[in-house]
Design an enzyme around this catalytic site. Structure first.
Site: not given
Ligand SMILES: [Zn+2]
Length: 218
Positions: A30, A47-48, A78, A97
């Protein structure tokens, strides 16, 4: 770090923790972003990274061309669709998201979540559809998400998850819960009978009311 940038970075840190605590994301999945309408800069989750470990210094600041303006982390993979949506929609300053359960059922069946409740049609749109599939993190997915969402406030990415948007973080969070609740109600209704959908004329009337007349007199 300027005070304004620090404030927006803090929004992302706290917003991420709320998604995490409300069970809307698992692990590092997300992602969320916020636009500062004054500067048109985008603040994006790194990220991550697990949500409880994210600090304000980890938030990535990007511009409308997806260039990194500030930050030492890689942005969420994303970032393309986050920024593409806000470039496309002036009314949107917050994108979330996530990988939920009930609305993802519709992403597996490639079915729409129809307008079956007044909160949903006022806040989200006449229905939520599936966008075209593309691999995570690609520009193709960004194009598909923008196209599938159109002027609604949510879209399903098939076999993947859901994207909700709003003018601010609080509205987007409310939209997430309304989409998820509506998906759950529709699945339950279908399991014991034939759901009754709201007439498109009534949907349009409710949307007009929500946009122009709801709340205290302005
Ligand atoms: Zn996703």
């Amino acid at each position: 770090m300027s005070l304004v940038r620090k404030k927006f970075k803090q929004f992302i840190v706290e917003g991420g923790m709320r998604l995490y605590e409300q069970g809307l994301t698992v692990g590092t999945w997300g992602n969320l972003s916020i636009r500062d309408p004054e500067t048109n800069l985008f603040y994006i989750k790194p990220s991550g990274m697990p949500y409880p470990e994210i600090r304000t210094d980890d938030i990535v600041v990007m511009n409308e061309k997806t260039e990194i303006i500030e930050g030492h982390r890689k942005p969420s993979i994303e970032f393309n669709f986050h920024i593409a949506i806000m470039n496309h929609r002036e009314d949107v300053n917050s994108v979330i998201h996530y990988h939920p359960v009930y609305s993802s059922v519709f992403g597996v069946l490639y079915e729409d979540i129809p307008g079956i409740g007044e909160d949903f049609v006022q806040l989200v749109g006449d229905r939520v559809i599936n966008c075209k599939y593309a691999l995570p993190g690609t520009k193709a997915l960004a194009d598909n998400v923008v196209e599938g969402m159109a002027d609604r406030n949510a879209v399903i990415i098939p076999n993947h998850g859901t994207v909700c948007v709003g003018g601010d973080f609080e509205t987007t969070l409310k939209t997430i819960h309304v989409v998820e609740k509506t998906a759950q109600i529709y699945i339950l209704a279908k399991s014991i009978g034939t759901p009754n959908l709201i007439d498109p004329v009534d949907i349009a009337a409710m949307q007009d009311f929500a946009r122009n007349h709801y709340g205290q007199d302005k």
